[in-house]
Every structure is written in structure tokens, then in C-alpha cells.
Write a protein that holds these residues in place. Structure first.
Motif, PDB file in Angstrom:
ATOM      1  N   PRO A 161       3.437   2.497  12.975  1.00 37.51           N
ATOM      2  CA  PRO A 161       4.318   1.370  12.634  1.00 37.51           C
ATOM      3  C   PRO A 161       4.053   0.136  13.503  1.00 37.51           C
ATOM      4  O   PRO A 161       4.086  -0.997  13.014  1.00 37.51           O
ATOM      5  N   GLU A 162       3.742   0.348  14.784  1.00 40.17           N
ATOM      6  CA  GLU A 162       3.448  -0.779  15.680  1.00 40.17           C
ATOM      7  C   GLU A 162       2.121  -1.437  15.310  1.00 40.17           C
ATOM      8  O   GLU A 162       2.003  -2.662  15.350  1.00 40.17           O
ATOM      9  N   LEU A 163       1.129  -0.641  14.967  1.00 42.11           N
ATOM     10  CA  LEU A 163      -0.160  -1.182  14.526  1.00 42.11           C
ATOM     11  C   LEU A 163       0.038  -2.097  13.325  1.00 42.11           C
ATOM     12  O   LEU A 163      -0.491  -3.209  13.272  1.00 42.11           O
ATOM     13  N   LEU A 164       0.820  -1.624  12.366  1.00 44.95           N
ATOM     14  CA  LEU A 164       1.065  -2.413  11.161  1.00 44.95           C
ATOM     15  C   LEU A 164       1.835  -3.695  11.485  1.00 44.95           C
ATOM     16  O   LEU A 164       1.485  -4.775  11.006  1.00 44.95           O
ATOM     17  N   LYS A 165       2.869  -3.583  12.301  1.00 46.59           N
ATOM     18  CA  LYS A 165       3.649  -4.773  12.677  1.00 46.59           C
ATOM     19  C   LYS A 165       2.768  -5.803  13.373  1.00 46.59           C
ATOM     20  O   LYS A 165       2.906  -7.004  13.134  1.00 46.59           O
ATOM     21  N   HIS A 166       1.863  -5.341  14.222  1.00 40.83           N
ATOM     22  CA  HIS A 166       0.945  -6.244  14.922  1.00 40.83           C
ATOM     23  C   HIS A 166       0.067  -7.011  13.924  1.00 40.83           C
ATOM     24  O   HIS A 166      -0.331  -8.137  14.181  1.00 40.83           O
ATOM     25  N   LYS A 167      -0.209  -6.387  12.784  1.00 40.73           N
ATOM     26  CA  LYS A 167      -1.003  -7.022  11.736  1.00 40.73           C
ATOM     27  C   LYS A 167      -0.115  -7.787  10.745  1.00 40.73           C
ATOM     28  O   LYS A 167      -0.578  -8.183   9.689  1.00 40.73           O
ATOM     29  N   THR A 168       1.138  -7.987  11.080  1.00 36.12           N
ATOM     30  CA  THR A 168       2.146  -8.630  10.220  1.00 36.12           C
ATOM     31  C   THR A 168       2.275  -7.928   8.872  1.00 36.12           C
ATOM     32  O   THR A 168       2.394  -8.556   7.822  1.00 36.12           O
ATOM     33  N   ILE A 169       2.259  -6.599   8.933  1.00 28.13           N
ATOM     34  CA  ILE A 169       2.491  -5.754   7.762  1.00 28.13           C
ATOM     35  C   ILE A 169       3.784  -4.989   8.014  1.00 28.13           C
ATOM     36  O   ILE A 169       3.966  -4.411   9.086  1.00 28.13           O
ATOM     37  N   ILE A 170       4.668  -4.989   7.038  1.00 29.27           N
ATOM     38  CA  ILE A 170       5.949  -4.301   7.195  1.00 29.27           C
ATOM     39  C   ILE A 170       5.768  -2.810   6.915  1.00 29.27           C
ATOM     40  O   ILE A 170       5.354  -2.422   5.820  1.00 29.27           O
ATOM     41  N   PRO A 171       6.064  -1.955   7.906  1.00 33.65           N
ATOM     42  CA  PRO A 171       6.003  -0.514   7.663  1.00 33.65           C
ATOM     43  C   PRO A 171       7.264  -0.051   6.941  1.00 33.65           C
ATOM     44  O   PRO A 171       8.370  -0.497   7.247  1.00 33.65           O
ATOM     45  N   GLY A 172       7.076   0.812   5.978  1.00 32.43           N
ATOM     46  CA  GLY A 172       8.196   1.395   5.249  1.00 32.43           C
ATOM     47  C   GLY A 172       8.047   2.902   5.217  1.00 32.43           C
ATOM     48  O   GLY A 172       7.018   3.445   5.607  1.00 32.43           O
ATOM     49  N   ILE A 173       9.052   3.570   4.745  1.00 31.87           N
ATOM     50  CA  ILE A 173       9.046   5.034   4.719  1.00 31.87           C
ATOM     51  C   ILE A 173       9.539   5.543   3.377  1.00 31.87           C
ATOM     52  O   ILE A 173      10.489   5.003   2.816  1.00 31.87           O
ATOM     53  N   LYS A 174       8.870   6.551   2.877  1.00 29.46           N
ATOM     54  CA  LYS A 174       9.304   7.238   1.659  1.00 29.46           C
ATOM     55  C   LYS A 174      10.548   8.035   2.037  1.00 29.46           C
ATOM     56  O   LYS A 174      10.508   8.842   2.961  1.00 29.46           O
ATOM     57  N   VAL A 175      11.652   7.812   1.334  1.00 29.80           N
ATOM     58  CA  VAL A 175      12.905   8.438   1.759  1.00 29.80           C
ATOM     59  C   VAL A 175      13.309   9.665   0.952  1.00 29.80           C
ATOM     60  O   VAL A 175      14.202  10.396   1.355  1.00 29.80           O
ATOM     61  N   ASP A 176      12.634   9.915  -0.171  1.00 29.61           N
ATOM     62  CA  ASP A 176      12.976  11.141  -0.891  1.00 29.61           C
ATOM     63  C   ASP A 176      12.284  12.319  -0.211  1.00 29.61           C
ATOM     64  O   ASP A 176      11.480  12.137   0.695  1.00 29.61           O
ATOM     65  N   THR A 177      12.626  13.525  -0.645  1.00 28.50           N
ATOM     66  CA  THR A 177      12.040  14.712  -0.013  1.00 28.50           C
ATOM     67  C   THR A 177      11.136  15.477  -0.959  1.00 28.50           C
ATOM     68  O   THR A 177      10.811  16.635  -0.713  1.00 28.50           O
TER      69      THR A 177
ATOM     70  N   LEU B 293       0.845  -1.187   0.000  1.00 29.59           N
ATOM     71  CA  LEU B 293       0.000   0.000   0.000  1.00 29.59           C
ATOM     72  C   LEU B 293       0.883   1.241   0.000  1.00 29.59           C
ATOM     73  O   LEU B 293       1.681   1.434   0.924  1.00 29.59           O
ATOM     74  N   ALA B 294       0.751   2.063  -1.021  1.00 27.42           N
ATOM     75  CA  ALA B 294       1.494   3.323  -1.085  1.00 27.42           C
ATOM     76  C   ALA B 294       0.660   4.399  -0.397  1.00 27.42           C
ATOM     77  O   ALA B 294      -0.237   4.989  -0.989  1.00 27.42           O
ATOM     78  N   ALA B 295       0.941   4.619   0.877  1.00 29.64           N
ATOM     79  CA  ALA B 295       0.234   5.623   1.674  1.00 29.64           C
ATOM     80  C   ALA B 295       1.207   6.749   1.998  1.00 29.64           C
ATOM     81  O   ALA B 295       1.236   7.270   3.112  1.00 29.64           O
ATOM     82  N   ASP B 296       2.016   7.115   1.009  1.00 28.04           N
ATOM     83  CA  ASP B 296       3.098   8.072   1.235  1.00 28.04           C
ATOM     84  C   ASP B 296       2.811   9.443   0.634  1.00 28.04           C
ATOM     85  O   ASP B 296       3.728  10.188   0.312  1.00 28.04           O
ATOM     86  N   GLU B 297       1.527   9.783   0.529  1.00 30.71           N
ATOM     87  CA  GLU B 297       1.196  11.100  -0.022  1.00 30.71           C
ATOM     88  C   GLU B 297       1.763  12.200   0.865  1.00 30.71           C
ATOM     89  O   GLU B 297       1.622  12.152   2.081  1.00 30.71           O
TER      90      GLU B 297
END
Length: 138
Positions: free
Chosen positions: A93-109, A30-34
């Protein structure tokens, strides 16, 4: 001259595990990086004010969708999201991990328009990328 490798065997193994998990059959990322600007355009189209409270509520709705973990293996988040929490105080991030979903982060600016083009853009954020990635990895 000797060189210290950037990747340890531990990091390499973690990367392989992560890639395999994210690419699991029947699941997607899921791209939720808007950015605040992009999500603001989405909100404006439905008459919702673009503020942090509404962005938090929207993201909580997405991340707490029942059985989301059946379809989603990872979520790419915008930096603001990394530090937001549910109404109950659980960091996203903890909510996602609890659901066995890997949280990631958009690293560009973000992006900037290239001079002399008709709207072509280039991604920004190479300056400080290593430090940001190290901070996010924590």
C-alpha cells in the motif's frame, strides 16, 4: 429517536475526492484482487508454483512497473496483498501511495454456488463486513 449518521462530512469529502481521482481521464483501476485459488490457476497455466513467495513476486512486478502511475489511478488488492512488502521491505500500500496510486481492498470473502442452479454463484462476506472495512480503513 435520534440517529448518528454513519458518514461524517469529512468522510463524505474524502469519498468525493477519491472518486474524482480514480475516475481521472486516461487512467484506470487495476484489479489485482485474485484469490489464492484464482491466481493459482493463472500460475498453473505457465508452470509457476502457487505459494506466497511467488504471489508476492508477481504483485511486486505489477506494482513496481515503471510509469504505472501514468495509467493506473487505483489498485484493488486481495487481503493477503495488503500485508505483503517489496523485497526492500516497503508495504505494497505504501509503494502504491508513493506512486500516487490509491490502494483498495476487495471486501467480499468469495463466492459460493447457489443450490439448485447450474453453477450460479453468490458473493459471500456480508457477515463482518463493517468490521473488516473499519480495519482496512486504518
Amino acid at each position: 429517536a435520534s440517529c448518528t449518521p454513519a458518514w461524517t462530512p469529512q468522510h463524505a469529502a474524502e469519498l468525493v475526492r477519491t472518486a474524482k481521482f480514480l475516475g481521472a481521464d486516461g487512467k484506470g483501476v487495476l484489479a489485482a484482487d485474485e484469490s489464492t485459488g484464482t491466481i493459482g490457476k493463472r500460475f498453473a497455466s505457465i508452470g509457476v508454483e502457487n505459494n506466497e513467495v511467488n504471489r508476492q513476486k508477481y504483485r511486486e512486478m505489477l506494482f513496481s512497473t515503471p510509469k504505472i502511475e501514468d495509467c493506473i489511478s487505483g489498485v484493488i488488492m486481495f487481503e493477503e496483498t495488503l500485508y505483503q512488502k517489496t523485497r526492500e521491505g516497503v508495504p505494497f500500500p505504501e509503494l502504491l501511495k508513493h506512486k500516487t496510486i490509491i490502494p483498495g481492498i476487495k471486501v467480499d470473502t468469495g463466492v459460493v454456488e447457489l443450490p439448485g442452479t447450474c453453477g450460479e454463484t453468490a458473493t459471500t462476506g456480508l457477515d463482518g463486513l463493517g468490521k473488516r472495512c473499519a480495519r482496512y480503513y486504518q
